[in-house]
Design a protein around this motif. Structure first.
Motif, short mmCIF file in Angstrom:
data_model
loop_
_atom_site.label_atom_id
_atom_site.label_comp_id
_atom_site.label_asym_id
_atom_site.label_seq_id
_atom_site.Cartn_x
_atom_site.Cartn_y
_atom_site.Cartn_z
N THR A 1 0.87 -1.18 0.00
CA THR A 1 0.00 0.00 0.00
C THR A 1 0.91 1.23 0.00
OG1 THR A 1 -0.05 -0.01 2.43
CG2 THR A 1 -1.83 -1.17 1.27
N LEU A 2 0.38 2.36 -0.47
CA LEU A 2 1.21 3.58 -0.46
C LEU A 2 1.55 3.99 0.97
CD1 LEU A 2 -0.21 5.75 -3.38
CD2 LEU A 2 2.00 4.60 -3.26
N GLU A 3 0.67 3.64 1.91
CA GLU A 3 0.98 3.93 3.32
C GLU A 3 2.21 3.15 3.78
OE1 GLU A 3 -3.46 4.74 2.84
OE2 GLU A 3 -2.00 3.29 2.07
N ALA A 4 2.29 1.86 3.38
CA ALA A 4 3.46 1.04 3.73
C ALA A 4 4.72 1.58 3.06
CB ALA A 4 3.23 -0.42 3.34
N VAL B 1 -5.37 -10.58 -0.24
CA VAL B 1 -5.04 -9.26 0.33
C VAL B 1 -6.15 -8.23 0.11
CG1 VAL B 1 -2.50 -9.41 0.32
CG2 VAL B 1 -3.69 -8.65 -1.75
N THR B 2 -7.27 -8.62 -0.54
CA THR B 2 -8.36 -7.66 -0.76
C THR B 2 -9.72 -8.29 -0.47
OG1 THR B 2 -8.97 -8.18 -3.06
CG2 THR B 2 -7.02 -6.77 -2.76
N ASP B 3 -10.76 -7.44 -0.57
CA ASP B 3 -12.14 -7.90 -0.35
C ASP B 3 -12.83 -8.26 -1.67
OD1 ASP B 3 -12.32 -5.36 -1.38
OD2 ASP B 3 -13.79 -4.64 0.08
N LEU C 1 -11.44 -1.88 -4.68
CA LEU C 1 -11.18 -2.90 -3.66
C LEU C 1 -10.53 -2.32 -2.41
CD1 LEU C 1 -9.80 -5.75 -5.95
CD2 LEU C 1 -12.14 -5.51 -5.06
N LYS C 2 -10.81 -2.96 -1.30
CA LYS C 2 -10.14 -2.61 -0.04
C LYS C 2 -8.99 -3.59 0.16
CE LYS C 2 -11.13 -1.82 4.86
NZ LYS C 2 -12.19 -1.54 5.84
N VAL C 3 -7.83 -3.07 0.52
CA VAL C 3 -6.64 -3.91 0.76
C VAL C 3 -6.48 -4.10 2.26
CG1 VAL C 3 -4.12 -4.03 0.53
CG2 VAL C 3 -5.49 -3.14 -1.36
N THR C 4 -6.07 -5.30 2.65
CA THR C 4 -5.85 -5.57 4.07
C THR C 4 -4.59 -6.40 4.26
OG1 THR C 4 -6.94 -6.28 6.11
CG2 THR C 4 -7.21 -7.72 4.18
N ARG D 1 0.63 -8.43 13.24
CA ARG D 1 0.80 -7.25 12.40
C ARG D 1 -0.48 -6.40 12.41
NH1 ARG D 1 4.77 -8.93 7.32
NH2 ARG D 1 6.38 -9.88 8.63
N PHE D 2 -0.54 -5.42 11.55
CA PHE D 2 -1.68 -4.50 11.49
C PHE D 2 -2.99 -5.30 11.45
CE2 PHE D 2 -4.49 -1.26 9.83
CZ PHE D 2 -3.96 -0.08 10.33
N PRO D 3 -3.99 -4.90 12.25
CA PRO D 3 -5.22 -5.71 12.33
C PRO D 3 -5.93 -5.84 10.98
CG PRO D 3 -5.17 -4.02 14.04
CD PRO D 3 -4.03 -3.73 13.12
N ILE D 4 -6.37 -7.04 10.69
CA ILE D 4 -7.03 -7.33 9.42
C ILE D 4 -8.34 -6.54 9.29
CG2 ILE D 4 -8.30 -9.35 10.30
CD1 ILE D 4 -7.52 -10.77 7.65
N TRP D 5 -8.60 -6.05 8.08
CA TRP D 5 -9.81 -5.30 7.69
C TRP D 5 -9.96 -3.95 8.39
CZ3 TRP D 5 -10.66 -7.01 3.31
CH2 TRP D 5 -10.67 -8.38 3.01
N LYS D 6 -8.91 -3.48 9.07
CA LYS D 6 -8.96 -2.13 9.65
C LYS D 6 -8.31 -1.15 8.68
CE LYS D 6 -10.67 -3.62 13.56
NZ LYS D 6 -12.08 -3.48 13.82
N GLY D 7 -8.71 0.12 8.78
CA GLY D 7 -8.13 1.13 7.91
C GLY D 7 -8.79 1.14 6.54
N ASN D 8 -8.25 1.99 5.65
CA ASN D 8 -8.84 2.14 4.32
C ASN D 8 -7.73 2.16 3.28
OD1 ASN D 8 -10.74 2.59 2.30
ND2 ASN D 8 -10.56 4.81 2.49
N PHE D 9 -7.19 0.99 2.96
CA PHE D 9 -6.04 0.87 2.06
C PHE D 9 -6.50 0.44 0.66
CE2 PHE D 9 -4.71 -0.22 6.41
CZ PHE D 9 -3.76 0.77 6.62
N LYS D 10 -5.75 0.90 -0.36
CA LYS D 10 -6.14 0.65 -1.75
C LYS D 10 -4.96 0.14 -2.57
CE LYS D 10 -10.33 2.36 -1.33
NZ LYS D 10 -11.48 1.46 -1.46
N LEU D 11 -5.29 -0.46 -3.73
CA LEU D 11 -4.26 -0.82 -4.71
C LEU D 11 -3.85 0.42 -5.50
CD1 LEU D 11 -5.88 -4.12 -6.05
CD2 LEU D 11 -3.82 -3.96 -4.65
#
Length: 310
Positions: free
Chosen positions: A26-29, A64-66, A94-97, A112-122
């Protein structure tokens, strides 16, 4: 002439970004990795239906996505969802987790970072390059990119040429030669050789190694690659009285002028090591590797700085 960064004694590659802390690729990572000051940030590349290189570790979306809930009817006969079956616009929905097992829904690295939390994208390769180059401009740093051509044969069977599309984008953004801040990697030796010999790329090339038999092909790899990226366990021989002995892989590669960048150093997956510190000491110093891929760039940099190697 190589990029000066590659002449450093040790280099650190942020594996899928700071993926020990935020969902991978993710761009955040990537932003978090950037702030940790690695030498390079990695991009795994897979094509969308409309030929946009997407930064994602695999040709699949469902770990890694929904995608399974948003596009339930788009799975193939093997029950997997493929990046190549979706347009860039669809992938953006899609939401990335955090990585999970699509069969059980369980998170692969539970701490690691909790699954399905936050708003991450491809995102696309172009978006990530602009992000890293933009940060290089605004911070005055010069952090490189380390893209990987993923499964070129799969793409070819789907009627697509991932490699040509990626090389064109890299060239458009100024990554053309060994002096430029880019290392290109691939597991497929035929494809990497083609990149050098047929497509005449002058980029710094790393031949990734997965299988034991490939460790015996270094002389051939040296005819087109500048280095190898083995699984770190291929460097280790055995542990006796608390000390590791090593295979000849690193010394054989060095004799041929090849750099050695093994994967993947994870503080939460130590394998045969008693601590991350022992892992770093064993591989970077005792085994004399030139660099490595890590989900925890800050921890590797901190170790190397302590040893005055960074």
């Amino acid at each position: 002439m190589y990029n000066l960064k590659l002449m450093k004694s040790k280099i650190v590659i942020a594996h899928r970004g700071a993926s020990g802390y935020l969902p991978e690729h993710t761009l955040e990572a990537k932003a978090m990795a950037y702030a940790m000051n690695p030498d390079f940030i990695e991009q795994d590349l897979v094509l969308s239906k409309d030929d946009v290189p997407i930064v994602i570790h695999d040709i699949y979306l469902d770990d890694v996505t929904d995608v399974a809930t948003k596009f339930a009817d788009r799975k193939r006969i093997d029950n997997r969802f493929y990046v190549i079956d979706f347009t860039f616009d669809e992938l953006k929905k899609l939401k990335v987790t955090e990585r999970f097992n699509p069969k059980t829904g369980e998170q692969v690295y539970p701490n690691r970072f909790p699954i399905w939390k936050g708003n991450f994208k491809l995102h696309s390769l172009q978006e990530e390059i602009e992000f890293i180059q933009g940060l290089n401009k605004s911070t005055g740093k010069n952090i490189g990119i380390y893209p990987e051509i993923k499964e070129p044969n799969f793409h070819q069977k789907e009627g697509k040429n991932l490699t040509k599309i990626v090389l064109k984008i890299l060239a458009d953004y100024g990554y053309k030669t060994k002096q430029d801040n880019c290392i290109l990697q691939c597991f497929d030796a035929k494809e990497l050789e083609k990149i050098r010999k047929e497509l005449k790329s002058d980029l710094f090339l790393i031949q990734l190694i997965e299988f034991e038999k490939e460790t015996k092909q270094l002389t051939h790899f040296a005819t087109f690659a500048d280095g190898i990226g083995p699984w770190y366990k291929q460097i280790l021989s055995e542990k006796t009285d608390g000390k590791f002995s090593f295979t000849s892989l690193v010394s054989d590669a060095h004799k041929l002028g090849l750099k050695v960048h093994p994967y993947t150093f994870r503080a939460d997956d130590l394998g045969e090591f008693s601590s991350f510190e022992e892992m770093m000491q064993t591989l970077f110093i005792d085994a004399k590797i030139d660099g490595g891929f890590t989900d925890f760039p800050d921890k590797v940099i901190s170790f190397l700085k302590k040893k005055k190697l960074y």
